[in-house]
Design an enzyme around this catalytic site. Structure first.
Site, short mmCIF file in Angstrom:
data_model
loop_
_atom_site.label_atom_id
_atom_site.label_comp_id
_atom_site.label_asym_id
_atom_site.label_seq_id
_atom_site.Cartn_x
_atom_site.Cartn_y
_atom_site.Cartn_z
N SER A 105 28.66 25.19 25.00
CA SER A 105 28.90 25.41 26.43
C SER A 105 28.73 24.10 27.18
O SER A 105 27.80 23.34 26.89
CB SER A 105 27.91 26.44 26.99
OG SER A 105 28.04 26.51 28.40
N SER A 106 29.63 23.86 28.13
CA SER A 106 29.52 22.64 28.93
C SER A 106 28.35 22.75 29.92
O SER A 106 27.98 21.77 30.55
CB SER A 106 30.84 22.39 29.67
OG SER A 106 31.18 23.51 30.46
N HIS A 124 30.27 37.69 30.91
CA HIS A 124 31.57 37.68 31.59
C HIS A 124 32.49 38.81 31.14
O HIS A 124 33.67 38.78 31.43
CB HIS A 124 32.26 36.32 31.37
CG HIS A 124 31.52 35.19 32.01
ND1 HIS A 124 31.81 33.87 31.76
CD2 HIS A 124 30.49 35.18 32.88
CE1 HIS A 124 30.97 33.09 32.46
NE2 HIS A 124 30.16 33.86 33.13
N CYS A 144 47.42 57.69 36.09
CA CYS A 144 47.52 57.76 37.55
C CYS A 144 48.39 56.65 38.14
O CYS A 144 48.47 56.51 39.35
CB CYS A 144 46.11 57.71 38.15
SG CYS A 144 45.42 56.04 38.16
N CYS A 181 41.67 50.96 34.27
CA CYS A 181 42.50 51.22 35.44
C CYS A 181 41.63 51.06 36.69
O CYS A 181 40.54 51.64 36.75
CB CYS A 181 43.06 52.64 35.35
SG CYS A 181 43.75 53.22 36.92
N CYS A 193 41.46 54.97 38.38
CA CYS A 193 40.77 56.12 37.76
C CYS A 193 39.75 55.68 36.71
O CYS A 193 39.09 56.52 36.11
CB CYS A 193 41.77 57.10 37.16
SG CYS A 193 42.50 56.54 35.60
N ASN A 205 26.23 20.77 21.39
CA ASN A 205 27.54 20.74 22.05
C ASN A 205 28.25 19.43 21.71
O ASN A 205 27.60 18.40 21.63
CB ASN A 205 27.35 20.84 23.58
CG ASN A 205 28.60 21.32 24.28
OD1 ASN A 205 29.09 22.41 24.00
ND2 ASN A 205 29.15 20.51 25.18
N GLN A 215 28.91 33.72 27.16
CA GLN A 215 29.88 33.63 28.25
C GLN A 215 31.25 33.98 27.73
O GLN A 215 32.21 34.04 28.50
CB GLN A 215 29.94 32.20 28.78
CG GLN A 215 28.63 31.71 29.31
CD GLN A 215 28.77 30.26 29.73
OE1 GLN A 215 29.02 29.95 30.88
NE2 GLN A 215 28.64 29.36 28.78
N ASN A 216 31.37 34.14 26.41
CA ASN A 216 32.69 34.38 25.83
C ASN A 216 33.13 35.82 26.02
O ASN A 216 32.31 36.74 26.07
CB ASN A 216 32.67 34.02 24.34
CG ASN A 216 32.43 32.53 24.14
OD1 ASN A 216 32.57 31.76 25.09
ND2 ASN A 216 32.05 32.14 22.95
P1 NAD Z 1 33.69 25.13 28.49
O1 NAD Z 1 35.12 25.20 28.08
O2 NAD Z 1 33.36 24.69 29.85
O3 NAD Z 1 32.91 24.14 27.50
C1 NAD Z 1 33.03 24.23 26.12
C2 NAD Z 1 32.19 23.12 25.48
O4 NAD Z 1 32.18 23.37 24.08
C3 NAD Z 1 32.73 21.71 25.70
O5 NAD Z 1 31.75 20.95 26.37
C4 NAD Z 1 32.95 21.16 24.26
O6 NAD Z 1 32.42 19.88 24.09
C5 NAD Z 1 32.16 22.12 23.41
N1 NAD Z 1 32.69 22.40 22.08
C6 NAD Z 1 33.97 22.58 21.68
N2 NAD Z 1 34.02 22.92 20.38
C7 NAD Z 1 32.74 22.97 19.94
C8 NAD Z 1 32.13 23.28 18.68
N3 NAD Z 1 32.86 23.61 17.61
N4 NAD Z 1 30.77 23.23 18.61
C9 NAD Z 1 30.02 22.89 19.69
N5 NAD Z 1 30.54 22.58 20.88
C10 NAD Z 1 31.88 22.64 21.01
O7 NAD Z 1 33.11 26.56 28.18
P2 NAD Z 1 31.87 27.36 28.77
O8 NAD Z 1 30.70 26.46 28.96
O9 NAD Z 1 31.77 28.58 27.95
O10 NAD Z 1 32.26 27.82 30.23
C11 NAD Z 1 33.49 28.11 30.76
C12 NAD Z 1 33.99 29.54 30.79
O11 NAD Z 1 34.91 29.69 29.76
C13 NAD Z 1 33.09 30.69 30.60
O12 NAD Z 1 33.12 31.35 31.81
C14 NAD Z 1 33.77 31.58 29.53
O13 NAD Z 1 33.81 32.92 29.98
C15 NAD Z 1 35.11 31.06 29.45
N6 NAD Z 1 35.87 31.06 28.20
C16 NAD Z 1 35.68 31.94 27.19
C17 NAD Z 1 36.42 31.86 26.01
C18 NAD Z 1 36.19 32.86 24.90
O14 NAD Z 1 35.94 34.02 25.14
N7 NAD Z 1 36.24 32.39 23.65
C19 NAD Z 1 37.37 30.85 25.85
C20 NAD Z 1 37.57 29.96 26.91
C21 NAD Z 1 36.80 30.05 28.06
ZN ZN Z 2 44.36 55.40 36.21
#
Ligand code: NAD
Ligand code: ZN
Length: 247
Positions: A193-194, A120, A155, A128, A131, A218, A102-103
């Protein structure tokens, strides 16, 4: 935790087709704040303003000033952490078939992971809306120094990140690919991930329905911990280092 680690080690040894599913917590040790939880970005910045498509369409400057003042230097300075490198190692050993993330930070690829499904999108890519010309976030940052919101140099169209805003749909093709790997895995490893937003909440359920083992790593509890074969409330890097040592 030791009992959980030992169970995970056993599942890991018995698996040949692992899918790793990662969320914002996986990158927290790379210095990128999570959205929810302690130190979460949502506590300070309103997601409905800076990550919502309706708001972006009405006034893209809010997103772009947030990107310029906060987000750019965080992403620019972030480096993969030990957890990212552990997954690369599992892929090289042919245990791990894909990372579904999701990152939007691109850190899995930077660590050397070859198969990554970015549900995501990727905030390092900018395009853009008129274009479709693609530029890097560094190029967008340069434009931002004199133009807010930044505009296309070809553009004059509005630029946007190649990410999915709230209010937009995820790519159907990516979802299908993620579901395919999930249905065919023998171990689904959800980390950092939460597990509250879709598809984070439904992929682990698909894995269970397909008779895969489900492991959740988590720091905080998740709403679907009850479904998992093993739940470890600890840091992803710490847990993966234990697995790496024993593999
Ligand atoms: P979230 O923020 O909802 O949850 C993150 C979870 O990670 C928390 O429950 C926390 O307890 C846990 N956590 C924190 N540090 C940790 C570690 N070192 N090891 C294990 N667990 C740990 O994030 P999500 O579930 O990814 O969903 C939310 C949205 O956040 C997604 O849509 C994502 O696209 C976006 N997002 C992405 C980034 C990125 O690209 N790095 C940063 C912030 C949010
Ligand atoms: Zn353009």
């Amino acid at each position: 935790m030791d009992e959980g680690i030992n169970k995970l080690k056993k599942l890991f040894d018995d698996s040949k087709n692992i899918v790793a599913f990662t969320g914002a917590g996986f990158s927290s040790e790379s210095g990128i704040p999570t959205f929810r939880g302690v130190g979460g970005l949502w506590n300070e910045y309103d997601p409905m303003k800076y990550a919502n498509i309706k708001y972006f369409s009405d006034d893209p400057s809010y997103y772009w000033s947030f990107f310029r003042d906060v987000r750019y230097s965080i992403i620019k300075n972030a480096k993969p952490n030990a957890a990212h490198y552990a997954l690369v190692d599992f892929e090289r050993k042919n245990k791990l078939k894909t990372v579904i993330t999701q990152n939007i930070d691109g850190l899995h690829q930077m660590a050397g992971q070859s198969k990554v499904i970015e549900l995501h999108g990727n905030s390092r890519e900018i395009y853009c809306i008129d274009c479709s010309k693609v530029i890097t976030m560094d190029e967008a940052f340069k434009i931002l120094k004199y133009k807010l919101p930044p505009r296309c140099q070809y553009c004059d169209g509005i630029l946007r990140p190649n990410t999915v805003f709230f209010g937009e749909s995820l790519s159907q093709q990516k979802i299908e690919e993620a579901v395919f790997f999930t249905k065919n895995c023998d171990l689904f490893l959800a980390m950092g991930s939460s597990l509250v937003v879709t598809p984070a909440s439904f992929l682990p359920q698909i894995a269970k329905a397909a008779k895969a083992s489900l492991v959740i790593v988590n720091i905080d509890p998740t709403p679907i911990d009850y479904l998992a074969d093993v739940v470890i409330h600890d840091k992803a890097s710490k847990v993966l280092m234990h697995i790496l040592k024993g593999s």
